[in-house]
Structure formats: C-alpha cells, structure tokens
Scaffold this motif. Structure first.
Motif, PDB file in Angstrom:
ATOM      1  N   ILE A   1     -53.320  -3.225   8.540  1.00  0.00           N
ATOM      2  CA  ILE A   1     -52.531  -4.063   9.436  1.00  0.00           C
ATOM      3  C   ILE A   1     -53.457  -4.926  10.297  1.00  0.00           C
ATOM      4  CG2 ILE A   1     -50.994  -3.980  11.445  1.00  0.00           C
ATOM      5  CD1 ILE A   1     -49.850  -1.390  10.089  1.00  0.00           C
TER       6      ILE A   1
ATOM      7  N   LYS B   1     -51.281  -5.364  15.906  1.00  0.00           N
ATOM      8  CA  LYS B   1     -51.402  -3.952  16.221  1.00  0.00           C
ATOM      9  C   LYS B   1     -51.773  -3.699  17.683  1.00  0.00           C
ATOM     10  CE  LYS B   1     -55.929  -2.157  15.266  1.00  0.00           C
ATOM     11  NZ  LYS B   1     -57.014  -1.896  14.341  1.00  0.00           N
TER      12      LYS B   1
ATOM     13  N   THR C   1     -50.874  -0.572  20.046  1.00  0.00           N
ATOM     14  CA  THR C   1     -50.555   0.612  19.252  1.00  0.00           C
ATOM     15  C   THR C   1     -51.509   1.765  19.530  1.00  0.00           C
ATOM     16  OG1 THR C   1     -51.905  -0.203  17.436  1.00  0.00           O
ATOM     17  CG2 THR C   1     -49.569  -0.717  17.361  1.00  0.00           C
TER      18      THR C   1
ATOM     19  N   LEU D   1     -50.130   4.612  21.798  1.00  0.00           N
ATOM     20  CA  LEU D   1     -49.167   5.489  21.133  1.00  0.00           C
ATOM     21  C   LEU D   1     -49.850   6.347  20.081  1.00  0.00           C
ATOM     22  CD1 LEU D   1     -46.321   6.453  20.585  1.00  0.00           C
ATOM     23  CD2 LEU D   1     -45.970   4.457  19.127  1.00  0.00           C
TER      24      LEU D   1
ATOM     25  N   SER E   1     -50.055  10.344  20.211  1.00  0.00           N
ATOM     26  CA  SER E   1     -49.407  11.049  19.100  1.00  0.00           C
ATOM     27  C   SER E   1     -50.333  12.068  18.444  1.00  0.00           C
ATOM     28  CB  SER E   1     -48.916  10.052  18.049  1.00  0.00           C
ATOM     29  OG  SER E   1     -47.804   9.327  18.537  1.00  0.00           O
ATOM     30  N   VAL E   2     -51.567  11.669  18.164  1.00  0.00           N
ATOM     31  CA  VAL E   2     -52.472  12.629  17.516  1.00  0.00           C
ATOM     32  C   VAL E   2     -52.859  13.748  18.485  1.00  0.00           C
ATOM     33  CG1 VAL E   2     -53.393  11.084  15.751  1.00  0.00           C
ATOM     34  CG2 VAL E   2     -54.539  11.238  17.957  1.00  0.00           C
TER      35      VAL E   2
ATOM     36  N   GLU F   1     -50.895  15.032  20.535  1.00  0.00           N
ATOM     37  CA  GLU F   1     -49.740  15.926  20.626  1.00  0.00           C
ATOM     38  C   GLU F   1     -49.939  17.145  19.714  1.00  0.00           C
ATOM     39  OE1 GLU F   1     -46.103  14.063  19.497  1.00  0.00           O
ATOM     40  OE2 GLU F   1     -44.888  15.212  20.906  1.00  0.00           O
ATOM     41  N   GLU F   2     -50.710  16.960  18.662  1.00  0.00           N
ATOM     42  CA  GLU F   2     -50.977  18.053  17.721  1.00  0.00           C
ATOM     43  C   GLU F   2     -51.965  19.065  18.297  1.00  0.00           C
ATOM     44  OE1 GLU F   2     -51.808  16.583  13.653  1.00  0.00           O
ATOM     45  OE2 GLU F   2     -51.488  14.629  14.540  1.00  0.00           O
TER      46      GLU F   2
ATOM     47  N   ARG G   1     -58.104  10.867  11.954  1.00  0.00           N
ATOM     48  CA  ARG G   1     -56.737  11.338  11.727  1.00  0.00           C
ATOM     49  C   ARG G   1     -55.716  10.212  11.719  1.00  0.00           C
ATOM     50  NH1 ARG G   1     -55.566  17.311  13.977  1.00  0.00           N
ATOM     51  NH2 ARG G   1     -57.615  18.186  13.523  1.00  0.00           N
ATOM     52  N   ILE G   2     -55.913   9.258  12.632  1.00  0.00           N
ATOM     53  CA  ILE G   2     -54.990   8.124  12.671  1.00  0.00           C
ATOM     54  C   ILE G   2     -55.021   7.402  11.334  1.00  0.00           C
ATOM     55  CG2 ILE G   2     -54.598   5.851  13.689  1.00  0.00           C
ATOM     56  CD1 ILE G   2     -55.598   7.055  16.367  1.00  0.00           C
TER      57      ILE G   2
ATOM     58  N   GLN H   1     -53.446   9.831   8.621  1.00  0.00           N
ATOM     59  CA  GLN H   1     -52.003  10.074   8.715  1.00  0.00           C
ATOM     60  C   GLN H   1     -51.174   8.826   8.443  1.00  0.00           C
ATOM     61  OE1 GLN H   1     -51.253  11.989  12.469  1.00  0.00           O
ATOM     62  NE2 GLN H   1     -52.466  13.785  11.930  1.00  0.00           N
ATOM     63  N   THR H   2     -51.790   7.657   8.664  1.00  0.00           N
ATOM     64  CA  THR H   2     -51.065   6.425   8.362  1.00  0.00           C
ATOM     65  C   THR H   2     -51.469   5.892   6.989  1.00  0.00           C
ATOM     66  OG1 THR H   2     -52.725   5.028   9.419  1.00  0.00           O
ATOM     67  CG2 THR H   2     -50.953   5.837  10.810  1.00  0.00           C
TER      68      THR H   2
ATOM     69  N   ALA I   1     -53.187   2.542   6.871  1.00  0.00           N
ATOM     70  CA  ALA I   1     -52.511   1.340   7.375  1.00  0.00           C
ATOM     71  C   ALA I   1     -52.991   0.989   8.777  1.00  0.00           C
ATOM     72  CB  ALA I   1     -50.999   1.554   7.375  1.00  0.00           C
ATOM     73  N   LEU I   2     -53.192   2.001   9.584  1.00  0.00           N
ATOM     74  CA  LEU I   2     -53.623   1.783  10.959  1.00  0.00           C
ATOM     75  C   LEU I   2     -55.022   2.369  11.127  1.00  0.00           C
ATOM     76  CD1 LEU I   2     -52.501   0.511  13.465  1.00  0.00           C
ATOM     77  CD2 LEU I   2     -51.531   2.702  14.125  1.00  0.00           C
TER      78      LEU I   2
ATOM     79  N   ARG J   1     -42.249   5.823  22.834  1.00  0.00           N
ATOM     80  CA  ARG J   1     -41.656   5.753  21.482  1.00  0.00           C
ATOM     81  C   ARG J   1     -40.341   5.009  21.498  1.00  0.00           C
ATOM     82  NH1 ARG J   1     -43.493  11.589  20.168  1.00  0.00           N
ATOM     83  NH2 ARG J   1     -45.348  11.144  18.924  1.00  0.00           N
TER      84      ARG J   1
END
Lengths: 110, 110
Positions: free
Chosen positions: A2, A7, A10, A13, A17-18, A20-21, A32-33, A36-37, A40-41, A91
């Motif tokens: 992207i 972006k 982003t 967020l 988000s990561v 949060e795990e 990880r970003i 997990q995407t 894409a990101l 979110r």
DNA sequence: GCTTATATATAAGAATCTTACATGTAAGGG
DNA sequence: CCCTTACATGTAAGATTCTTATATATAAGC
C-alpha cells in the motif's frame, strides 16, 4: 504494498493492535504487522521508532528496556490502560472513514 | 467528524469521486463531500484548493475559469482520462488497506 | 447598509511519512 | 577467524498533507 500517501495515520492503529496481543519491541512489531497483513502494510523501522516515542508521550504505550542474557538490549512496549481505551474509538473512526469513502463511490455510480 | 490524523490521503479519492459525477468547482466539491458522507468527511477549503493545484499538476484533473453572467468567477474542474484511470487502482488500494487493518484486529482477538 | 452565503487564495505550523545514514550485537558458514 | 546476514535501535533531511488564521471579493436577503 500500500502506497505511502494513503497509509498515513495507520501506524497508530497497527501498533496498538499488535500490542493488544501482548508486549513487543519495535523490530518485532514491524515484522508482525507485515506478516499479519500479508505484506500489504509495511513500516520501515525509521518510521516506527519515532512513532513509538510519540505514542509513549501520549500515554498510550509504555516502554521498558530489557537486556537479554546474551546482552542484547530491547525496548519492550506494552499497552497502557489509556492505550487500551483508545483502541475501540480508533477502530470505530476507521470504520466510519471506510463507510464515508464507500458512500462517495456509490453516489458517483447512482 | 473523522479526525485529522487518519483522514490523510482521502482528499485525492474524495475529489476524484465527486468529479466522477461531473465537473465541479472547489467550493461545491467541499459541500458535496460533506453531504454525501453525511458530515463524516469534511474538508476545509484551505486544504482543498492547494490539493486541487497538485492534482492538476499531476494531470488527474483540469481546471478552467468560468465567469457566470453575474460576473462571479469559478474554477471548474473536470476529470482527465488519466484521472479516470487513476480512480480504480486507488479504490483498490484503499480496499486493501481496510482489509489489512481488519486482519490486524482479527489477529489480536484470535 | 448589514449579514450571510458564495468563491478563491495564501501563510505558518504540526504531524507523519520517505530515504539515507549511523551504531552495535549475535549467529552461521567458509 | 572473518564475513555476511539477521537482529535491534536510533537520527537527520526532506516531502506531503493536514490544521487554523488571514485576506479578498461578489451576490442575495432583510
């Protein structure tokens, strides 16, 4: 991947988000970003580190230096209660943005 | 309204989208974007005008001065073929971004 | 005449991204 | 033992795009 233009904003967020795990350091967050995407990101570390400082100053995350037995230092970040509280409205805001952009497209094709 | 931080990069898509309906001048674009998104997405004119210049320089839109019988001047923009061609991949990129952010959320709750 | 809506424009500043540069440790292969 | 790759953090210069504030001017309604 992207493009840089769209972006913007982003990273916040994505980081929240990561985290949060569970607690993570910067280098691993970036990995990880991207993972997990599905690629894409993607954030360069040069973009990530300053963002982590800013988010810490805002009180959303808290970093702590950890030294592994091998002697390597890592700065391990975890969500603060304020950071957790921030996630849900953030979110929601993103969902609103997507809805708004969809409406613009639909109006054009109506 | 959606915050400044996350709406970066949306102006391009919003402008191209409203111009897809037909030629418009800046002031009216701002009004329509706000109207069609039910107020969720709102651009100040000070943000819009410089963006219109940039997009014109990139060849995506073309502006022409029009003087109404009453003597008021408007700069009327329309999509160029390049601008039309740009819309579809741009929308696809936004869709990808949304998908990527959703995946990050899902991973955290998995 | 006054206010509101229409219409465009610039300036100063903040935030977030880019690429490039800079430093250092750990692990594995030759 | 050296070299390369992966790990790990950081700074600097520059571009882009947003913000608020300021400036100008016409049209319409009261």
């Amino acid at each position: 991947m992207i493009g840089a233009g769209i972006k913007r904003g982003t990273a916040e967020l994505a980081i929240l988000s990561v985290l949060e795990e569970g607690p993570l350091h910067g280098y691993e967050m970036a990995r990880r970003i991207e993972e997990q995407t599905k690629g894409a990101l993607r954030f360069t570390l040069a973009a990530l580190y300053p963002m982590l400082y800013r988010m810490e100053q805002r009180g959303w995350i808290r970093g702590a230096w950890e030294t592994s037995p091998s002697g390597r230092r890592k700065r391990c970040y975890r969500l603060t209660p304020a950071g957790k509280k921030k996630l849900s409205p953030l979110r929601k805001e993103w969902a609103e943005l997507f809805g708004a952009l969809k409406r613009l497209t639909k109006a054009a094709h109506a």
